[in-house]
Design an enzyme around this catalytic site. Structure first.
Site, PDB file in Angstrom:
ATOM      1  N   GLU A   2       3.270  -0.282   4.788  1.00 21.35           N
ATOM      2  CA  GLU A   2       3.049  -1.117   5.973  1.00 21.35           C
ATOM      3  C   GLU A   2       2.284  -2.405   5.671  1.00 21.35           C
ATOM      4  OE1 GLU A   2      -0.317   2.028   6.410  1.00 21.35           O
ATOM      5  OE2 GLU A   2       1.625   1.803   5.447  1.00 21.35           O
ATOM      6  N   CYS A  52       2.055   3.558   2.021  1.00 18.93           N
ATOM      7  CA  CYS A  52       3.114   3.843   3.022  1.00 18.93           C
ATOM      8  C   CYS A  52       3.962   2.640   3.370  1.00 18.93           C
ATOM      9  CB  CYS A  52       2.467   4.418   4.281  1.00 18.93           C
ATOM     10  SG  CYS A  52       1.739   6.034   3.996  1.00 18.93           S
ATOM     11  N   ASN A  62       0.845  -1.195   0.000  1.00 21.39           N
ATOM     12  CA  ASN A  62       0.000   0.000   0.000  1.00 21.39           C
ATOM     13  C   ASN A  62       0.887   1.254   0.000  1.00 21.39           C
ATOM     14  OD1 ASN A  62       0.886  -0.286   2.757  1.00 21.39           O
ATOM     15  ND2 ASN A  62      -0.731   1.141   3.311  1.00 21.39           N
TER      16      ASN A  62
END
Length: 440
Positions: A274, A272, A270
């Site tokens: 994570e 960012c 995704n």
């Protein structure tokens, strides 16, 4: 630390938190109390009986109202409205056909319209200028497709609240890797994308041995160019130093730890980073405010355990009431039942404990807190599996192969940036330190 609080209905909020709520989250006519009630009731509707729904909605409401836990922004935006998705993280495949590229664009537009962030891998796209047999034309290349999706994202304001967020990943073997590395050097191109290079052990060995590295067309497997591995590495470093992009991903470590390898190799994360997800994979997130789980003696483990278990149930209920713009997204969501329980307020917690952020003692406590949350979340998922059954792909999963008992969710913990929800909870974001004593 001195905080000035403002009484809003029955909830104590800072002026900053109230401003964020008004500009991003509250529906017309809503007060903060109404928002948390709307979300709690909508999510608890997944419970089996009316009595359970009432009981759990009160627990979910209290957890948010007290600032112990906040779900990801799409859940706050959309729960109880009948519109939009409740998940924050999505991965959309981009294969080497015009149909796949345009399907990705359509699906992405609908996801971002309602607040989700999207990850793409462009590694399967043939390089710019390669032939297209069906039209006798030339391929536009992976970088051009990324720029097209970036322009599309610019057109869409997510749920009327925020702009699109994206991740683009390209394999280190791709012939366009040098253009990709420097794509954002002008600080103007694709600013709604984070970009990362997928590195392999083989590349790192070539780098260590000062060997050359072949760039291979993914469509024909033809070697297009050969460059020194160290030259590519130094270009990555140079660009990352200038702009922060690209990042790097050791993609084989992602594969080694994937809970559902039977569903295919994971290619991207995704926005960012994570959540590394299967194609059409998605995940609902939420974060615990650690600063609200401390006493004079240190962490209140009983209180933290209660929050972890309640939050895990909350996120599993989100899966039940969630909705998506594409049926395939729903299918993968139900098959894997991924949740991402994270933290925020870590720097605040250390300040309250009088422990320097970069000290050995802070690292020791981080291990203790992280291990406790991880163990408790998996145990909560196992208890949910006893009550509701394991996630459908459990029997085929790496989790079962590694000896894990049946669990409700194929992933349970993550570390998200919590940029907006930490403002609502009035705490430091994610696991980040305080970068200044005061800031706007």
């Amino acid at each position: 630390r001195i905080r000035i609080r403002y009484q809003i209905v029955s909830i104590n909020l800072t002026e900053n938190a109230l401003t964020v709520l008004k500009t991003r989250y509250l529906l017309e006519g809503e007060e903060p109390e109404d928002l948390f009630r709307r979300v709690a009731v909508a999510v608890a509707s997944a419970e089996k009986t009316k009595s359970d729904q009432t009981d759990w909605s009160e627990k979910f409401y209290a957890m948010m109202e007290e600032g112990k836990f906040m779900p990801n922004s799409p859940t706050l935006f959309n729960a109880g409205t009948g519109q939009g998705t409740l998940s924050a993280c999505f991965v959309i495949p981009v294969n080497d056909t015009m149909e796949s590229i345009m399907q990705a664009a359509t699906t992405s537009a609908m996801i971002q319209k309602y607040g989700g962030g999207i990850g793409y891998s462009f590694s399967k796209l043939r390089s710019r200028g390669r032939g297209i047999s069906t039209t006798h034309g030339k391929a536009c290349g992976s970088v051009s497709v990324l720029k097209m999706l970036s322009s599309l994202s610019d057109m869409i304001t997510q749920g009327g609240k925020r702009h699109g967020a994206n991740m683009g990943i390209l394999h280190i073997e791709h012939p366009e890797i040098m253009d990709f590395i420097h794509m954002k050097d002008d600080n103007a191109t694709a600013q709604n994308f984070n970009v990362s290079v997928a590195l392999t052990d083989k590349f790192m060995q070539a780098l260590e041995s000062d060997q050359n590295w072949d760039l291979i067309d993914p469509h024909t497997q033809e070697v297009m160019h050969t460059l020194p591995a160290r030259a590519i590495w130094e270009e990555i470093i140079d660009s990352a130093w200038k702009t922060g992009d690209p990042g790097i991903v050791f993609i084989e470590r992602v594969w080694d730890t994937a809970p559902n390898p039977q569903m295919g190799y994971i290619q991207t994360s995704n926005p960012c980073g994570e959540e590394f997800l299967e194609n059409y994979g998605n995940c609902c997130l939420g974060s615990i405010n650690l600063d609200h789980h401390i006493t004079d003696q240190g962490f209140d483990w009983n209180k933290l355990e209660k929050t972890v278990r309640t939050a895990a149930r909350f996120l599993d209920d989100v899966i039940e009431v969630n909705q998506f713009p594409l049926e395939k997204l729903r299918d993968v969501n139900l098959a894997t039942r991924r949740i991402g329980l994270g933290i925020m307020g870590w720097a605040d917690a250390l300040v309250r404990l009088g422990i320097p952020y970069d000290s050995p003692k802070a690292l020791k406590i981080a291990d203790e807190v992280g291990g406790f949350i991880n163990h408790t979340a998996w145990d909560a998922s196992a208890q949910l599996a006893e009550e509701r059954g394991p996630f459908p792909e459990y029997e085929n999963s790496a989790l079962k192969q590694k000896g894990m008992p049946p669990v409700r969710n194929s992933s349970v913990v993550t570390i998200a940036p919590t940029g907006a929800i930490s403002r609502l909870a009035d705490c430091s974001s994610g696991i980040e330190p305080h970068f200044a004593i005061a800031w706007w």
